[in-house]
Design an enzyme around this catalytic site. Structure first.
Site, short mmCIF file in Angstrom:
data_model
loop_
_atom_site.label_atom_id
_atom_site.label_comp_id
_atom_site.label_asym_id
_atom_site.label_seq_id
_atom_site.Cartn_x
_atom_site.Cartn_y
_atom_site.Cartn_z
N ASP A 71 27.95 23.58 18.07
CA ASP A 71 26.75 24.41 18.05
C ASP A 71 25.47 23.62 18.30
O ASP A 71 24.42 24.19 18.55
CB ASP A 71 26.66 25.18 16.72
CG ASP A 71 27.73 26.24 16.63
OD1 ASP A 71 28.04 26.84 17.68
OD2 ASP A 71 28.29 26.44 15.54
N ARG A 90 20.92 25.44 9.37
CA ARG A 90 21.78 24.53 10.14
C ARG A 90 21.00 23.72 11.17
O ARG A 90 21.55 22.81 11.81
CB ARG A 90 22.88 25.33 10.89
CG ARG A 90 23.93 25.97 10.03
CD ARG A 90 25.14 26.39 10.88
NE ARG A 90 25.74 25.25 11.55
CZ ARG A 90 26.64 25.33 12.54
NH1 ARG A 90 27.05 26.52 12.95
NH2 ARG A 90 27.11 24.25 13.12
N ARG A 141 22.79 34.75 17.02
CA ARG A 141 22.36 33.36 16.92
C ARG A 141 21.54 32.89 18.15
O ARG A 141 20.77 31.95 18.04
CB ARG A 141 23.58 32.44 16.78
CG ARG A 141 24.49 32.76 15.60
CD ARG A 141 23.85 32.37 14.30
NE ARG A 141 24.68 32.69 13.15
CZ ARG A 141 25.60 31.89 12.64
NH1 ARG A 141 25.83 30.72 13.18
NH2 ARG A 141 26.30 32.26 11.58
N HIS A 168 30.25 34.50 18.13
CA HIS A 168 29.74 33.84 19.34
C HIS A 168 30.49 34.35 20.58
O HIS A 168 31.58 34.93 20.45
CB HIS A 168 29.98 32.33 19.26
CG HIS A 168 29.15 31.62 18.23
ND1 HIS A 168 29.69 30.77 17.29
CD2 HIS A 168 27.81 31.60 18.02
CE1 HIS A 168 28.72 30.27 16.54
NE2 HIS A 168 27.57 30.75 16.96
N VAL A 261 35.70 30.23 7.65
CA VAL A 261 34.23 30.25 7.80
C VAL A 261 33.86 30.31 9.29
O VAL A 261 32.88 29.72 9.74
CB VAL A 261 33.55 29.06 7.08
CG1 VAL A 261 33.55 29.28 5.58
CG2 VAL A 261 34.22 27.75 7.43
N CYS A 267 34.79 24.63 18.52
CA CYS A 267 33.55 24.38 17.78
C CYS A 267 33.51 23.04 17.05
O CYS A 267 32.46 22.63 16.60
CB CYS A 267 33.23 25.53 16.84
SG CYS A 267 34.27 25.60 15.42
C1 CIR Z 1 28.47 29.38 11.15
O1 CIR Z 1 28.47 30.55 10.75
O2 CIR Z 1 27.50 28.93 11.75
C2 CIR Z 1 29.70 28.54 10.89
N1 CIR Z 1 30.26 28.89 9.64
C3 CIR Z 1 30.72 28.69 11.98
C4 CIR Z 1 30.26 28.15 13.28
C5 CIR Z 1 31.33 28.18 14.31
N2 CIR Z 1 30.84 27.64 15.52
C6 CIR Z 1 31.44 27.82 16.69
O3 CIR Z 1 32.43 28.50 16.79
N3 CIR Z 1 30.88 27.26 17.74
#
Ligand code: CIR
Length: 273
Positions: A71, A90, A141, A168, A261, A267
């Protein structure tokens, strides 16, 4: 990106605070932290086998989601875009990645590093790069300001895809190679995949492979290795047959604790060709 010539993989260890990571739907069963460490370590070790340089950033216990390093940045050819993560808590995760990219630039002088500016917000999980086109999910996001800034950094390469299912863009679809998209067999996810295929129709023919489990639609390809989520037998069978047809090696990855989560396979790393 076929990921067949990946030179660097960047990961970040699971923080001690991981059980406080953000979840769209709080998990039925709590996270087993020991199991989560083992799953993330296994992921890292598999990357180490397949990528010449694996760089592990320092652990960041102040940010419970910091292992989801995708991310913080994305790479398109020689360009690296450092994101502004959509969730304010974050956002500072990107700082260490920016510093690392500056060091990598010393080894790859052609690398160009760009930064998004306020009010843009973008999570790397919303970015799918295929055939030098950058598909950007507009989601809870990732906002319009980010897409506008990307358009001026990458003129003619960016296409917005409204995210209609999942957190996402890549929560329900991903790229196996430059000719193949894997997608969750769901109306909203398929319409996103079709928008990508239509946008590429002048330059390349892309095949769509549907899998019945949303989590299993996020795969990670590195060289001949295709990492897939373990625990989804119907999807795994479809992906196994695809691997056989393409002479790839299927590697089922247990990631149950990260999935709790909203973590996926892509990711947990940033890949540089
Ligand atoms: C979030 O909600 O930001 C994290 N718990 C999960 C992020 C996952 N990111 C991704 O798949 N690129």
């Amino acid at each position: 990106m076929t990921n067949s010539t990946i030179r660097y993989a960047i990961v970040r260890p699971l923080p001690a605070t991981f059980t406080s990571a953000i979840s769209q739907h709080p998990p039925g069963e709590p996270i087993d932290l020991g199991k989560a460490y083992a799953q993330h370590k296994n992921y890292t070790e598999i990357l180490r086998v397949h990528v010449p340089r694996l760089i592990s950033l320092p652990v960041d216990d102040d940010h419970p989601d910091s292992c989801f390093v995708e991310d913080t940045a994305f790479v398109c050819g020689n360009d690296v875009l450092i994101t502004r993560i959509g969730t304010p808590s974050r956002r500072d995760e990107s700082l260490a990645v920016y510093q690392l990219m500056l060091k990598i630039k010393a080894e790859i002088p052609d690398l160009r590093i760009h930064n998004l500016r306020e009010p843009a917000t973008l999570d790397g999980g919303d970015v799918l790069v295929i055939n030098k086109k950058i598909f950007v999910g507009k989601s809870s996001r990732t906002n319009t300001a980010a897409i506008e800034q990307l358009n001026s950094i990458f003129p003619g390469q960016v296409k917005e895809i409204p995210v209609k299912s999942g957190l996402h863009l890549k929560s329900t679809l991903s790229c196996l190679d430059d000719q193949t998209l894997i997608v969750w067999d769901n109306k909203a996810a398929i319409s996103m995949a079709e928008a990508i295929i239509n946008a590429l129709s002048n330059t390349s023919a892309i095949g769509l492979v549907k899998v019945p489990d949303s989590v299993a639609a996020n795969v990670l390809r590195i060289g001949r290795c295709l990492m897939v989520q373990k625990g989804y037998p119907k999807s795994e069978k479809i992906l196994q047959d695809l691997c056989a047809a393409k002479s790839l090696e299927l590697t089922p990855m247990p990631m149950s604790e990260l999935v709790k989560v909203d973590g996926a396979l892509t990711c947990c790393s940033i890949l540089i060709s």
